[in-house]
Design an enzyme around this catalytic site. Structure first.
Site, PDB file in Angstrom:
ATOM      1  N   LYS A 107       5.843   3.021  -2.391  1.00 43.93           N
ATOM      2  CA  LYS A 107       4.628   3.584  -2.973  1.00 43.93           C
ATOM      3  C   LYS A 107       3.654   2.465  -3.350  1.00 43.93           C
ATOM      4  CE  LYS A 107       2.127   6.555  -5.572  1.00 43.93           C
ATOM      5  NZ  LYS A 107       1.232   7.563  -5.003  1.00 43.93           N
ATOM      6  N   ASN A 143     -23.497   9.232  -4.751  1.00 43.48           N
ATOM      7  CA  ASN A 143     -22.323   9.533  -5.581  1.00 43.48           C
ATOM      8  C   ASN A 143     -22.768   9.671  -7.028  1.00 43.48           C
ATOM      9  OD1 ASN A 143     -19.317   9.800  -5.379  1.00 43.48           O
ATOM     10  ND2 ASN A 143     -19.354   8.202  -6.934  1.00 43.48           N
ATOM     11  N   ALA A 169      -5.328  11.979   0.490  1.00 45.18           N
ATOM     12  CA  ALA A 169      -6.120  10.758   0.641  1.00 45.18           C
ATOM     13  C   ALA A 169      -5.941  10.173   2.031  1.00 45.18           C
ATOM     14  CB  ALA A 169      -5.698   9.739  -0.419  1.00 45.18           C
ATOM     15  N   GLN A 170      -4.710  10.239   2.551  1.00 46.11           N
ATOM     16  CA  GLN A 170      -4.411   9.669   3.862  1.00 46.11           C
ATOM     17  C   GLN A 170      -5.255  10.310   4.961  1.00 46.11           C
ATOM     18  OE1 GLN A 170      -0.440   9.049   6.724  1.00 46.11           O
ATOM     19  NE2 GLN A 170      -0.250  10.125   4.797  1.00 46.11           N
ATOM     20  N   GLY A 211     -20.847  11.676  -1.475  1.00 45.31           N
ATOM     21  CA  GLY A 211     -19.535  11.452  -2.075  1.00 45.31           C
ATOM     22  C   GLY A 211     -18.922  10.132  -1.658  1.00 45.31           C
ATOM     23  N   ALA A 212     -18.395   9.394  -2.649  1.00 39.35           N
ATOM     24  CA  ALA A 212     -17.774   8.096  -2.382  1.00 39.35           C
ATOM     25  C   ALA A 212     -16.292   8.123  -2.730  1.00 39.35           C
ATOM     26  CB  ALA A 212     -18.483   6.986  -3.162  1.00 39.35           C
ATOM     27  N   GLY A 213     -15.641   9.215  -2.316  1.00 40.57           N
ATOM     28  CA  GLY A 213     -14.189   9.287  -2.440  1.00 40.57           C
ATOM     29  C   GLY A 213     -13.539   8.565  -1.273  1.00 40.57           C
ATOM     30  N   TYR A 214     -12.299   8.913  -0.981  1.00 34.73           N
ATOM     31  CA  TYR A 214     -11.570   8.225   0.097  1.00 34.73           C
ATOM     32  C   TYR A 214     -12.290   8.352   1.437  1.00 34.73           C
ATOM     33  CZ  TYR A 214      -7.631   7.804  -3.139  1.00 34.73           C
ATOM     34  OH  TYR A 214      -6.839   7.481  -4.216  1.00 34.73           O
ATOM     35  N   GLU A 254       3.917  14.042 -10.288  1.00 33.67           N
ATOM     36  CA  GLU A 254       3.611  12.659 -10.648  1.00 33.67           C
ATOM     37  C   GLU A 254       3.108  12.565 -12.091  1.00 33.67           C
ATOM     38  OE1 GLU A 254       2.969  10.245  -6.566  1.00 33.67           O
ATOM     39  OE2 GLU A 254       1.122  11.027  -7.452  1.00 33.67           O
TER      40      GLU A 254
END
Length: 398
Positions: free
Chosen positions: A374, A38, A314-315, A11-14, A171
């Site tokens: 943001k 990925n 994500a953080q 996986g190449a997410g965050y 959002e």
């Protein structure tokens, strides 16, 4: 060469991209073979997907080629979908029939939509989970406006239901409300006929924010035309719309589900113990009893000092990625690993163009100031993964 440890990142997410980047920085040449797997050849910004989904931004601004983020002399990138993890054999099977062996495995495959068993939700609702799902939602919304002009008795085509008033739901509904005037003008539709509902089972919107900021957010969105149904569960999704609360039917041709995420089923199928698909990892981000397997991001379950699970943000995934890479390097060099300690840099939720709410430490922000905050957070992420060139390329679109 055969004695060089093999590291496989799924996986190449965050979390995955930060793990790969930190490994390529810390490891010496020939100290380890690192493979990043990925299913797409791009990394996408999950926190930005609500904009192209609503049509307020182009989806190209929400992704970047993986080849631009990694050093392919140090990281071997494999574009493939994982079909199975065999922990006993230390192998990962891919859908094309090939296999990768590993000494250290990082599972960062991202989560799946959680529908909580609500009937019809999988069949009749869309979700904001990927570039492809975003493309579908955007095209679907535009199609509803075009179709309405062919049969103006179908007001359900101008009724939009978003399930969930957490980050993603709020959002997305914000961007959707911003998009409506443009679509009404483009398709010559009376704006008063458009209805946007945000339905949330919990007693409040935006959990994690205090009442003052939540009230501000809801007022902003109500002024944009959003109708809230808070403390009202969706009981069923049907071809006609959704049944909410005590049996009320909201007729809608567009239902977007943004109320839940669970771990990836591929982790459960690997025989790793999970709680709703998420692995209760140890302080070093490892699977208990399997010190060579690390789980980060949406599939990891960690608890804060108050004993509540950290939300899959994500953080957290980014910070886990850095610690994960450092601990793998430590394991290769027979050094002591470090415990993962989450450092909360603040939380900001976008409310559409020029509006947001945020908390950084004890300070609260709202309106234009929060919106700029943001933007700064998004630019900081671009800088972390791609430096100044990526900021200059993508930053202007945030």
């Amino acid at each position: 060469m055969s004695n060089i440890p093999k590291i496989v990142i799924l996986g190449a997410g965050y979390g995955g991209i930060l793990t790969a980047q930190r490994l390529q920085k810390e490891l010496n040449y020939n100290e380890a073979d690192v493979t990043l797997v990925n299913k797409h050849d791009y990394h996408y910004f999950t926190t930005h997907l609500h904009m192209p989904a609503a049509g307020t931004d182009h989806m190209e601004n929400a992704r970047v080629s993986i080849s631009k983020l990694i050093d392919e002399f140090k990281i071997d990138f494999v574009k493939a979908t994982v079909s199975q993890i065999r922990t006993q054999e230390k192998k990962v099977l891919l859908e094309d029939g090939s296999a990768l062996s590993y000494d250290y495995l990082v599972i960062s495959v991202g989560g799946e939509t959680e529908t909580f068993g609500i009937p019809g939700m999988k069949e009749y609702a869309m979700s904001i989970r990927s570039i492809n799902s975003v493309r579908m939602i955007r095209q679907h919304i535009e199609y509803q406006f075009a179709s309405y002009k062919q049969d103006e008795s179908r007001l359900d085509r101008l009724t939009f239901v978003v399930g969930g008033a957490g980050f993603t739901g709020i959002e997305f509904v914000s961007e959707l409300a911003d998009r409506m005037p443009e679509l009404c003008k483009q398709y010559d539709v009376d704006p008063s006929l458009v209805k946007i509902y945000n339905v949330e089972a919990a007693p409040t919107a935006l959990p994690g924010f205090d009442a003052e900021l939540v009230e501000y957010a809801m007022n902003v969105l109500q002024n944009k035309g959003v109708t809230f149904k808070i403390g009202t569960p969706i009981k069923e999704a049907t071809p006609e719309g959704v049944i909410v609360g005590e049996g009320e039917l909201i007729k809608s041709a567009t239902v977007v589900w943004a109320a839940g995420i669970r771990g990836n089923r591929i982790v459960e199928e690997a025989g790793i113990e999970t709680m709703r698909g998420r692995v209760k990892i140890d302080d070093y981000l490892r699977v208990p009893g399997q010190d060579n397997i690390y789980v980060i991001g949406d599939n990891s379950l960690m608890f804060n000092p108050e004993g509540r699970p950290y939300p899959p943000t994500a953080q957290i995934a980014m910070q886990q990625g850095v610690t994960c890479a450092n601990n793998i390097v430590a394991a290769i060099r027979n050094q002591q690993p470090v415990k993962f300690v989450f450092s909360n840099k603040g939380t900001v939720a976008s409310l559409g163009k020029g509006e947001a709410i945020g908390i950084v430490g004890t300070k609260k922000f709202k309106g234009f100031t929060a919106a700029q905050l943001k933007k700064m957070i998004d630019i900081r992420y671009l800088f972390i993964i791609g430096g100044i060139p990526l900021v200059l390329k993508k930053g202007k679109f945030l």
